[in-house]
Design an enzyme around this catalytic site. Structure first.
Site, PDB file in Angstrom:
ATOM      1  N   SER A   1      68.403  74.069  59.098  1.00 22.49           N
ATOM      2  CA  SER A   1      67.728  75.322  58.754  1.00 22.49           C
ATOM      3  C   SER A   1      66.226  75.082  58.763  1.00 22.49           C
ATOM      4  O   SER A   1      65.762  73.943  58.889  1.00 22.49           O
ATOM      5  CB  SER A   1      68.166  75.853  57.385  1.00 22.49           C
ATOM      6  OG  SER A   1      67.399  75.292  56.347  1.00 22.49           O
TER       7      SER A   1
ATOM      8  N   TYR B   1      67.064  69.967  49.155  1.00 21.04           N
ATOM      9  CA  TYR B   1      67.655  70.789  50.214  1.00 21.04           C
ATOM     10  C   TYR B   1      66.948  70.516  51.538  1.00 21.04           C
ATOM     11  O   TYR B   1      67.607  70.328  52.578  1.00 21.04           O
ATOM     12  CB  TYR B   1      67.536  72.269  49.852  1.00 21.04           C
ATOM     13  CG  TYR B   1      68.071  73.199  50.916  1.00 21.04           C
ATOM     14  CD1 TYR B   1      69.430  73.225  51.236  1.00 21.04           C
ATOM     15  CD2 TYR B   1      67.219  74.065  51.615  1.00 21.04           C
ATOM     16  CE1 TYR B   1      69.923  74.070  52.221  1.00 21.04           C
ATOM     17  CE2 TYR B   1      67.715  74.918  52.601  1.00 21.04           C
ATOM     18  CZ  TYR B   1      69.066  74.915  52.896  1.00 21.04           C
ATOM     19  OH  TYR B   1      69.558  75.755  53.872  1.00 21.04           O
TER      20      TYR B   1
END
Length: 320
Positions: free
Chosen positions: A159, A185
């Protein structure tokens, strides 16, 4: 650094749906494995690949929920898989390998985002363990089944989170650093992109190509650990609390979000290319810190090899 991170002329864009890129593609008789294929982006991916003839195995922690979700989709099987549990991954891989079935596409879709600190039983930080190490273990264990397919692809969901600074090969588990859920993340999503680079280098001479994907900014199950205030801060919802869909600004629905995954899994344009980071149904451009695209460190060959070696050490697996 990869030499192939150059956009193509695909005719697709941010608004493209997964069904659009699947048109005229035939996967009849091909086996596809989708982790997290029973909800969100994974479910949309499962639906579309089934619609073009694929046999799909949905690998998920919540078997009952997934079976309900895919009940009306033909040629779909559901198996239990917990990416945080090496024994669960090994059981799944052993059963699939024992069946003698070749895997044409492995879609590493499941994941977690911005969670409070948790760790696996080995002490690895949870987002890295789930998003990267679990998928790494699965891919290595299924490698012979992908070789057996003669031509196969691995698609892993990264992402734009990879743009968050903080990837640290010396402290992947936040043993020395203060834990930050967004840095963790970003580190996991960077690892996903680097995984595709190293996997492609190992697989391309045996018919395996690998790709990492940014699906878009989508309000879905991945956001379950975010508070209402955090979601609001991203300007992701309208005044009625519904997701804002504006593909031009990267706000997508599931059909649009799954499009790049399906494109990487099926597009003839990628037949001789791999190890690239993709978005909007195209190879993303190589960009600096002021732009979208992919950051150079997320597709760096040397870093990808160091991460691969560390992942082998952490999982105690042999190289493919």
């Amino acid at each position: 650094m990869t030499h192939y991170q150059i956009p193509l002329e695909t005719g697709w864009g941010p608004e493209t749906r997964a069904l659009d890129v699947a048109e005229n593609i035939d996967l009849t008789g091909k086996l596809v494995v989708v982790t997290g294929g029973g909800s969100g982006l994974g479910l949309e991916t499962t639906k579309v690949l089934s619609s073009i003839g694929a046999n799909v195995i949905v690998a998920t922690r919540d078997v009952d929920r997934a079976r309900t979700a895919v009940a009306d989709i033909p040629r779909v099987e559901v198996f239990e898989l917990d990416l945080l549990d090496p024994d669960s991954i090994d059981r799944f891989a052993t059963e699939l390998m024992g069946s003698g079935r070749a895997v044409s596409v492995l879609i590493l879709n499941a994941g977690v985002m911005a969670t409070p600190l948790f760790r696996d039983r080995e002490g690895n930080e949870g987002q890295f363990a789930t998003n990267h190490l679990g998928h790494f273990r699965l891919a290595v264990r299924l490698w012979p089944a992908m070789v057996a397919a003669k031509q196969s692809r691995i698609v892993v969901l990264s992402s734009r989170g990879h743009m968050i600074p903080g990837f640290d090969l010396q402290d992947l588990s936040f043993s020395s650093r203060t834990y930050d859920k967004w840095v963790a993340y970003g580190q996991a999503k960077t690892a996903n992109a680097l995984f595709a680079v190293a996997a492609d280098r190992r697989g391309k001479n045996r018919g395996i190509r690998a790709y990492s994907v940014h699906p878009g900014s989508i309000v879905g199950p991945l956001a379950r650990h975010l508070s209402a205030e955090e979601i609001a801060s991203f300007n992701a919802l309208d005044a009625d609390g519904n997701p804002i869909i504006d593909p031009a600004s990267d706000r997508k629905n599931f059909a649009q979000g799954a499009a790049t995954t399906v494109w990487c899994a099926t597009s003839p344009l990628l037949a001789s290319l791999g190890g690239v980071y993709c978005e909007n149904c195209n190879i993303a451009s190589l960009e600096d810190e002021n732009s979208f695209g992919v950051r150079p460190y997320a597709i760096d060959i040397e870093t990808s090899e160091l991460l691969w070696a560390e992942s082998l050490r952490l999982t105690r697996l042999n190289d493919v």
